[in-house]
Motif scaffolding. Structure first.
Motif, short mmCIF file in Angstrom:
data_model
loop_
_atom_site.label_atom_id
_atom_site.label_comp_id
_atom_site.label_asym_id
_atom_site.label_seq_id
_atom_site.Cartn_x
_atom_site.Cartn_y
_atom_site.Cartn_z
N ALA A 1 0.83 -1.20 0.00
CA ALA A 1 0.00 0.00 0.00
C ALA A 1 0.86 1.26 0.00
O ALA A 1 2.01 1.25 0.45
CB ALA A 1 -0.91 -0.01 1.23
N MET A 2 0.30 2.34 -0.52
CA MET A 2 1.00 3.62 -0.50
C MET A 2 1.18 4.09 0.94
O MET A 2 0.31 3.87 1.78
CB MET A 2 0.21 4.68 -1.28
N PRO A 3 2.30 4.75 1.25
CA PRO A 3 2.47 5.31 2.60
C PRO A 3 1.36 6.32 2.90
O PRO A 3 0.86 6.99 1.99
CB PRO A 3 3.84 6.01 2.52
N PRO A 4 0.95 6.43 4.18
CA PRO A 4 -0.14 7.35 4.53
C PRO A 4 0.09 8.77 4.06
O PRO A 4 -0.85 9.46 3.62
CB PRO A 4 -0.18 7.26 6.06
N ALA A 5 1.34 9.25 4.13
CA ALA A 5 1.61 10.62 3.71
C ALA A 5 1.38 10.79 2.21
O ALA A 5 0.87 11.82 1.75
CB ALA A 5 3.05 11.01 4.06
N ALA A 6 1.75 9.78 1.43
CA ALA A 6 1.52 9.84 -0.02
C ALA A 6 0.03 9.83 -0.32
O ALA A 6 -0.44 10.54 -1.22
CB ALA A 6 2.22 8.68 -0.71
#
Length: 235
Positions: A115-120
């Motif tokens: 999954a994409m990092p939360p910030a991204a």
């Protein structure tokens, strides 16, 4: 936002992140090793592995922290601000962050499984909100999803290309040209008083669909799918 701002603090995790960010900024990815990070942060290698798993986990954490710090500097648009100008401002902010933190930016753009990092994810959500404002103003000529994908791809690609150029010969006008080409592709000059066809009507309805409280969530989902198919159909 400079990469040196990442994860300042006194705990071992914060010291490790700050040391890694500093090494990354000064020497690039090649300068980051568990030995160098441990020496700079004053910790042993087992502490790094315990907190981050491995070197890639550490780099992922630095990328997430750096982007999260960047997002905290961003402010929402003024209520009466032109939505297309707001998109321009977001593009320019993105470019400035990349040029100010090239090693961190390249790390953030690195493809990685999972999954994409939360910030991204938060960054994509900000871009999506900007595009939705354009749609709500009746000035979007493609679907919101396609507009977001195009702006994200073109903005990231332009930033990476400029990072790769020697600073002395870097041409900032390239970013302006790319930005305006994308904006011309996805927007109209002014809102149309009445939809001129099914695509325009679908884009406008798609923008305000969340406000359709008379529909259930499944019904809105189905309507969203239909509208996206109309807006993405070959012209």
């Amino acid at each position: 936002m400079q990469v040196d701002d990442v994860a300042a603090g006194d705990g071992p995790r914060e010291r490790i992140l700050a040391a890694t960010a500093k090494l990354l900024a000064e020497g690039g990815r090649e300068a980051v090793s568990t030995r160098a990070v441990g020496a700079a942060a004053g910790v042993q290698a087992p502490t790094i592995y315990r907190l981050f798993g491995d070197k890639q986990g550490l780099l992922d954490a630095v990328a997430a922290e750096g982007f999260a710090a960047y997002l905290t500097t961003k402010t929402g648009p003024e209520p009466d601000a032109d939505p297309v100008d707001d998109l321009r401002a977001g593009w320019d902010e993105h470019l400035q962050f990349g040029l100010a933190n090239p090693a961190l930016y390249m790390l953030m753009c690195e493809p990685r499984p999972g999954a994409m990092p939360p910030a991204a994810v938060a960054g994509i959500e900000i871009l999506t909100a900007r595009v939705r404002r354009i749609a709500e103003a009746g000035r979007l000529r493609v679907s919101e999803e396609r507009a977001v994908q195009l702006v994200h791809a073109a903005g990231s690609g332009t930033t990476i290309a400029l990072i790769a150029m020697p600073e002395a010969t870097r041409d900032p006008e390239l970013s302006v040209m790319a930005r305006e080409a994308v904006i011309a592709t996805i927007t109209t000059d002014a809102p149309t008083p009445a939809p001129s066809g099914p695509v325009s009507a679908a884009v406008a309805l798609r923008a305000v669909l969340p406000q359709a409280t008379a529909l259930t969530d499944p019904e809105r989902g189905l309507m969203r799918e239909w509208l996206d198919r109309i807006t993405d159909a070959p012209r």
